[in-house]
Design a protein around this motif. Structure first.
Motif, mmCIF file in Angstrom:
data_model
loop_
_atom_site.group_PDB
_atom_site.id
_atom_site.type_symbol
_atom_site.label_atom_id
_atom_site.label_comp_id
_atom_site.label_asym_id
_atom_site.label_seq_id
_atom_site.Cartn_x
_atom_site.Cartn_y
_atom_site.Cartn_z
ATOM 1 N N ARG A 113 -9.895 -4.841 -79.952
ATOM 2 C CA ARG A 113 -10.978 -4.003 -79.801
ATOM 3 C C ARG A 113 -12.229 -5.295 -79.216
ATOM 4 N NH1 ARG A 113 -11.620 1.060 -81.910
ATOM 5 N NH2 ARG A 113 -9.772 1.736 -83.190
ATOM 6 N N THR A 114 -12.787 -4.641 -77.972
ATOM 7 C CA THR A 114 -13.639 -5.476 -77.087
ATOM 8 C C THR A 114 -14.717 -5.757 -78.039
ATOM 9 O OG1 THR A 114 -14.833 -3.989 -75.972
ATOM 10 C CG2 THR A 114 -12.795 -4.700 -75.112
ATOM 11 N N ASP A 148 -20.736 -1.146 -80.294
ATOM 12 C CA ASP A 148 -21.213 0.189 -79.947
ATOM 13 C C ASP A 148 -20.803 1.247 -81.047
ATOM 14 O OD1 ASP A 148 -22.367 2.524 -78.102
ATOM 15 O OD2 ASP A 148 -20.099 3.012 -78.656
ATOM 16 N N ARG A 149 -19.760 0.574 -81.720
ATOM 17 C CA ARG A 149 -19.221 1.673 -82.849
ATOM 18 C C ARG A 149 -20.161 1.208 -84.269
ATOM 19 N NH1 ARG A 149 -14.273 3.971 -82.858
ATOM 20 N NH2 ARG A 149 -14.785 4.848 -84.833
ATOM 21 N N LEU A 150 -20.563 -0.295 -84.360
ATOM 22 C CA LEU A 150 -21.248 -0.433 -85.380
ATOM 23 C C LEU A 150 -22.746 -0.508 -85.206
ATOM 24 C CD1 LEU A 150 -19.283 -3.790 -86.301
ATOM 25 C CD2 LEU A 150 -19.252 -1.615 -87.427
ATOM 26 N N GLY A 151 -23.411 -0.148 -84.043
ATOM 27 C CA GLY A 151 -24.652 -0.134 -83.582
ATOM 28 C C GLY A 151 -25.545 -1.345 -83.662
ATOM 29 N N ARG A 162 -21.303 -2.623 -92.876
ATOM 30 C CA ARG A 162 -20.958 -2.725 -91.555
ATOM 31 C C ARG A 162 -19.349 -3.669 -91.245
ATOM 32 N NH1 ARG A 162 -26.353 -3.900 -90.116
ATOM 33 N NH2 ARG A 162 -27.569 -2.086 -89.402
ATOM 34 N N VAL A 163 -19.269 -4.508 -92.231
ATOM 35 C CA VAL A 163 -18.365 -5.506 -92.284
ATOM 36 C C VAL A 163 -16.995 -4.842 -92.553
ATOM 37 C CG1 VAL A 163 -17.242 -7.561 -93.308
ATOM 38 C CG2 VAL A 163 -19.751 -7.503 -92.778
ATOM 39 N N LEU A 164 -17.299 -4.050 -93.611
ATOM 40 C CA LEU A 164 -16.137 -3.094 -93.921
ATOM 41 C C LEU A 164 -15.809 -2.120 -92.811
ATOM 42 C CD1 LEU A 164 -17.070 -2.435 -97.718
ATOM 43 C CD2 LEU A 164 -15.252 -4.177 -96.761
ATOM 44 N N THR A 165 -16.600 -1.605 -92.057
ATOM 45 C CA THR A 165 -16.366 -0.866 -91.065
ATOM 46 C C THR A 165 -15.616 -1.488 -89.981
ATOM 47 O OG1 THR A 165 -18.300 0.674 -91.665
ATOM 48 C CG2 THR A 165 -17.466 0.912 -89.417
ATOM 49 N N LEU A 166 -15.920 -2.689 -89.631
ATOM 50 C CA LEU A 166 -15.471 -3.380 -88.857
ATOM 51 C C LEU A 166 -14.146 -3.737 -89.218
ATOM 52 C CD1 LEU A 166 -15.198 -5.524 -86.256
ATOM 53 C CD2 LEU A 166 -16.273 -7.371 -87.787
ATOM 54 N N LEU A 167 -13.715 -3.989 -90.450
ATOM 55 C CA LEU A 167 -12.517 -4.257 -90.848
ATOM 56 C C LEU A 167 -11.570 -2.976 -90.715
ATOM 57 C CD1 LEU A 167 -10.100 -5.871 -92.239
ATOM 58 C CD2 LEU A 167 -11.120 -5.187 -94.435
ATOM 59 N N GLU A 168 -12.060 -1.975 -91.024
ATOM 60 C CA GLU A 168 -11.308 -0.724 -90.837
ATOM 61 C C GLU A 168 -10.998 -0.501 -89.274
ATOM 62 O OE1 GLU A 168 -11.882 4.229 -91.989
ATOM 63 O OE2 GLU A 168 -13.333 3.109 -92.031
#
Length: 329
Positions: free
Chosen positions: A21-22, A28-31, A7-13
């Protein structure tokens, strides 16, 4: 369910895709919940990724410039686009003196590509063919390129040390209008302040460039690319050629591009007949004339050679050869 590291890597992407990004959007995107997003942001900051908080109604998180490049998260298509761009840049000669930089960048991306993407890339490169032969180009120094780009952007005078094609060295003050990539080389065009005339310089022949105090106004008229092409067409060569061609600019440009010839519409005098016909005056400077008769034959338009007489003789000789070939049984 994705692990926290994923999830941290997805946040970076998500942050690398640009903009602010709010917290609600990221959650919501990371669940996850908002406080978890804040914890992930803290982990990125601990890794020296420059994430900054934006306050206000439309606040949230965004990436800020840092002192080093953070880890990049590329999709499959983005990775392919970058690799193909590096291949095309090396092929076209549009690199800097640090040629190994593009090779090591390619190697780093290739090393982490998923196997199915790497196979697709290898298949593409194996089946890809180029119509031109790769050239060996002298490439500019990266620091020189960036210094000139900064001067162009802020309209600052430049002091450059330049070596011309005959090996003569000089120091010039240049009001640079723009950087142009043409036929595998980098050029800068601008006004040579000492003589007050426009000049075009190859960047690989500039050994030093530094900005000077002051500024200058951006000139009116053609853009940098057109100025470079016009400079090529009017450069000093052995032969000066002037033609009148009956046809359209588009028909002539298909065989004599802007970097080779300059064109002007020509109105024939009333006593020349055909007053309603449109003619174009073509002027070019060349070292050799032997290739021009074939171009004029390919053009397949009525033309008049104004100068030089030697070109008229070459065209006549080509016509005689073609006629003799056509008469053969």
């Amino acid at each position: 369910m994705p692990r926290p590291t994923g999830r941290v890597l997805t946040l970076l992407e998500l942050l690398q895709s640009g903009g602010t990004r709010t917290v609600a959007e990221l959650a919501d995107r990371l669940g996850v919940e908002g406080r978890t997003v804040r914890r992930y942001v803290g982990q990125l900051i601990d890794l020296d990724v420059p994430v900054e908080s934006v306050r206000g109604r439309y606040g949230g998180y965004r990436l800020a410039p840092g002192y080093r490049l953070p880890p990049l998260m590329l999709s499959d298509d983005e990775a392919l686009a970058v690799l193909l761009g590096l291949v095309a840049g090396r092929r076209a000669g549009l690199t800097t003196t640090e040629r190994t930089a593009s090779e090591t960048a390619s190697a780093k991306i290739r090393r982490v590509l998923p196997k199915h993407v790497a196979r697709r890339l290898d298949l593409l490169l194996e089946t890809l063919a180029f119509t031109d032969q790769p050239g060996e180009f002298d490439t500019p120094d990266a620091e020189v390129l960036l210094a000139i780009a900064d001067a162009v952007r802020h309209r600052r005078p430049l002091s450059i040390r330049y070596t011309d094609r005959d090996g003569r060295r000089s120091e010039r003050t240049l009001h640079a209008y723009g950087i142009v990539a043409h036929a595998g080389r980098w050029y800068v065009t601008g006004e040579d302040a000492r003589i007050g005339e426009d000049r075009t310089f190859r960047l690989d022949r500039i050994v030093d460039a530094r900005t000077l105090p002051g500024s200058f106004e951006e000139p009116m008229g053609p853009g940098p690319a057109q100025r470079v092409l016009s400079g090529f067409a009017t450069a000093e060569y052995r032969h000066e050629v002037t033609l009148r061609v009956h046809g359209t600019v588009e028909q002539i440009r298909a065989h004599l591009p802007a970097g080779v010839a300059s064109l002007d519409e020509y109105e024939p005098a009333a006593d020349q007949g055909g007053a309603a016909e449109r003619w174009v005056r073509v002027e070019l400077r060349v070292e050799r004339l032997d290739w021009l008769p074939r171009v004029l034959a390919t053009l397949d338009r009525p033309f008049v050679i104004e100068r030089p007489d030697e070109l008229r003789d070459l065209v006549t000789a080509l016509a005689d050869r073609l006629a003799s070939y056509a008469r053969r049984a």
